[in-house]
Design an enzyme around this catalytic site. Structure first.
Site: not given
Ligand code: GTP
Ligand code: IMP
Ligand code: MG
Length: 337
Positions: A13-14, A43, A191, A249-250, A322
């Site tokens: 979730d970065e 994502h 995970t 998100t999930v 940003t």
């Molecule tokens: P995983 O594959 O599940 O690890 O997710 P991810 O790395 O794609 O990140 P995810 O979308 O779950 O969470 C990031 C959150 O930050 C989302 O709500 C995005 O819309 C938000 N986001 C990402 N970049 C920025 C940014 O630069 N500024 C702001 N305000 N929000 C951001």
């Molecule tokens: P699993 O991958 O569903 O087995 O979950 C194992 C651990 O990884 C739990 O703490 C989840 O919340 C975490 N996790 C798995 N996928 C993600 C992701 O995409 N974003 C953030 N946490 C995750």
């Molecule tokens: Mg995510």
């Protein structure tokens, strides 16, 4: 020709989705391939006024010219895959590897009912852990055994290697984050497989010598969802005060947050061999930079924060987020700080 990996540096979730969606629409690489565990990832992509929470489709769908692939190491949930194809309109340019494993209803049931998965680990309940358990046992059914996936099957490894040999650009998108790696993360609160850059190569079937750039995505603060430790975790009150509150998100679960821990960041840089840093959510720490698209809009304080990250990790920050939208980003590869 460049092969670029995008990998999460913390606990997922970065903001990888946002960074990938920007690189995709601005550079139109020949191929964008998704790696990682499976539908546990969400994502977020905010593009052309619409918000997507993608669990299967590569975030690079924002490039209409790119071939979208899902590697053999990724678990596929056919219903979610087909639904997201409709949502993103990428039917004609997406494919899955023949040997990708398939998540079935029993995997989801176990993940949601079994106390170890659902309570102790705090899994996402998406069936990924139990499906990978079956894969290790060699009983999991593969994509090539499912008629509804037949129109979308390909040999991902061959497609990517041929594109590389033809001198084309390839982007490999990671999911989750390094600290959730089965081998290198905060075991057992991780995970069900490795998710670092070497595994991303393996998921899509390329050798490590083919990779040119590894962009590690760090959020301006760390977050974690599910069980397990995170150094410096703030109290709920403090998270609220700082505005660092997020929801998954999930699963919709609340994410815990903490300031960046540089021991964690340095470890993640090493595990991935990172060559660049993409720093997201700078606008949450420094509201004055919200929506900025060029380096001259960065405040003195935010520039000092960026310099500190570069000094502590030894890796240049090349992208700064940003805002949530794909285009709310400063591309520092062209602008010298
Ligand atoms: P995983 O594959 O599940 O690890 O997710 P991810 O790395 O794609 O990140 P995810 O979308 O779950 O969470 C990031 C959150 O930050 C989302 O709500 C995005 O819309 C938000 N986001 C990402 N970049 C920025 C940014 O630069 N500024 C702001 N305000 N929000 C951001
Ligand atoms: P699993 O991958 O569903 O087995 O979950 C194992 C651990 O990884 C739990 O703490 C989840 O919340 C975490 N996790 C798995 N996928 C993600 C992701 O995409 N974003 C953030 N946490 C995750
Ligand atoms: Mg995510």
């Amino acid at each position: 020709m460049t092969v670029t990996i995008i990998v999460g540096g913390f606990w997922g979730d970065e903001g990888k989705g946002k960074i990938i969606s920007y690189i995709a629409y601005s550079e139109n690489p020949a191929i964008i391939a998704r790696s990682g565990v499976g539908t546990n990832a969400g994502h977020t992509v905010v593009f052309e006024g619409k918000k997507y929470g993608l669990r299967m489709i590569p975030s690079g769908f924002t490039s209409k010219k790119s071939r979208l692939l899902i590697g053999a190491g990724v678990l596929v949930d056919p219903d979610i895959f087909l639904k997201e194809i409709e949502e993103t309109g990428c039917k004609d340019r997406i494919a899955i590897d023949y040997q990708a494993g398939v998540i079935e209803s029993q995997h989801k049931e176990i993940d949601q009912k079994d106390k170890h998965f659902s309570k102790k680990i705090g899994s996402t309940g998406t069936g990924c852990g139990p499906a990978n358990q079956d894969r290790a046992k060699r009983t999991l059914r593969l994509a090539k055994e499912f008629p509804q996936l037949e129109p979308y099957l390909t040999d991902v490894s061959t497609e990517i290697n041929e594109a590389i040999e033809a001198g084309k650009n390839v982007v490999l998108e990671g999911t989750q984050g390094t600290m959730l790696s089965l081998f290198h993360g905060t075991y057992p609160f991780v995970t069900s497989k490795d998710v670092s850059a070497p595994q991303i190569c393996s998921d899509v079937g390329i050798g490590p010598t083919k990779v040119d750039e590894v962009i590690i995505v760090f959020k301006a603060f760390m977050t974690r969802v599910g069980e397990g430790p995170m150094p410096g975790t703030l109290s709920e009150e403090e998270m609220e005060k700082r505005g660092w509150v997020e929801h998954g998100t999930v699963t919709g679960r609340a994410r815990r947050s903490a300031p960046i821990d540089f021991d964690v960041a340095r470890k993640a840089v090493r595990l991935n061999g990172a060559t660049q840093i993409a720093l997201t959510k700078l606008d949450i720490i420094f509201p004055e930079v919200a929506g900025a698209k060029s380096a001259d809009k960065l405040s003195k304080e935010s520039l000092e924060f960026i310099s500190e990250i570069e000094k502590e990790t030894g890796v240049p920050v090349t992208f700064v987020g940003t805002g949530p939208e794909a285009e709310a980003l400063i591309d520092l590869r062209e602008e010298k700080l």
